[in-house]
Design a protein around this motif. Structure first.
Motif: not given
Ligand code: DC
Length: 241
Positions: A28-33, A225-241
């Protein structure tokens, strides 16, 4: 999120992914990076590299007893780095004092000896220092056991990954067999159970879900499904920065 132009606009945060052995957190970590253009650090590989060093220098006796004093003395001379994937496997390789040890640190021998090494407070202190240095400019995804609790308690996104021990043992066993290792399932299961126990009960930085971590149990979801979930959370946490 895949084009170079978009990646350059992704704000840099710290992503801490913790969880049990073979829960799939490294993948998960490798793919997200890779998807977001961040550095990926496998902190487990660092504990494995120290273990390999101890094994190669006769610092672990046949009964598993570790010559702690000698190992602690050697710590400042240990150089652990990661080499971005250059080879055909597409996987980042771990370098110990300049030597590629990626294959060796994944052996069952290292898996059997790593827990007592990871319990030594001085080993943890040294590796945490190096890990914090890797993350000083953010834009990093690091996976391990204590990343969200000890290494980066201020990480903007913390994930805690879990799955049942039988499912994790099945995944690990399949991975080892695919690599050509002759190993039976029961041995892999026993090793995982033993490591889970030590990881969760050791005195220094035991495996714990940080209070602000988001938990994922991936027993019954697909990799996609796991990657989709992770990318969505990542986007939520970064979009307002
Ligand atoms: O993730 P892994 O199975 O490759 O990790 C190898 C061992 O290192 C594991 O048994 C626990 C230890 N570890 C740790 O104590 N803290 C970390 N941050 C990462 C791994």
């Amino acid at each position: 999120m895949t084009s170079e132009k978009e990646i350059s606009y992704i704000p840099k945060i710290i992503v801490a992914i913790d969880g049990f052995s073979s829960s799939g957190k490294s993948t998960m970590a490798r793919e997200l990076a890779k998807r977001v253009g961040y550095i990926y650090i496998d902190s487990g590989a660092m504990y494995r590299a120290v273990t390999l060093f101890a094994m190669n220098h006769g610092l672990i006796a046949g009964d598993g007893n570790v010559s702690k004093e000698e190992l602690i003395r050697a710590l400042p001379s240990l150089d652990i780095k990661f080499q971005p994937s250059a080879g055909e496997d597409g996987i980042q390789h771990t370098l110990l004092n300049g030597k590629d040890v990626e294959q060796e640190i994944r052996s069952m021998g290292v898996s059997h000896n790593v827990s007592p090494i990871a319990e030594i407070p001085e080993v943890r202190q040294r590796l945490v220092e190096i890990q914090q240095e890797f993350g000083k400019d953010k834009g990093i995804v690091m996976d391990g056991r204590d990343i969200g609790t000890t290494v980066f308690p201020e990480a903007e996104l913390k994930i805690f990954v879990n799955a049942g021990v039988h499912e994790r043992a099945r995944r690990r066993w399949r991975e080892l067999v695919q690599k050509g290792t002759d190993i039976n399932f029961e041995d892999v299961l026993r090793n995982l159970e033993a490591r889970d126990k030590i990881d969760t009960t050791r005195e220094v930085s035991p495996l714990r879900k940080a209070p602000d971590a988001v938990e994922l149990n991936n027993d019954a979801i697909t990799h996609e499904e796991q990657m989709e979930w992770l990318l969505k959370i990542f986007q939520e946490r970064t979009e307002n920065l």
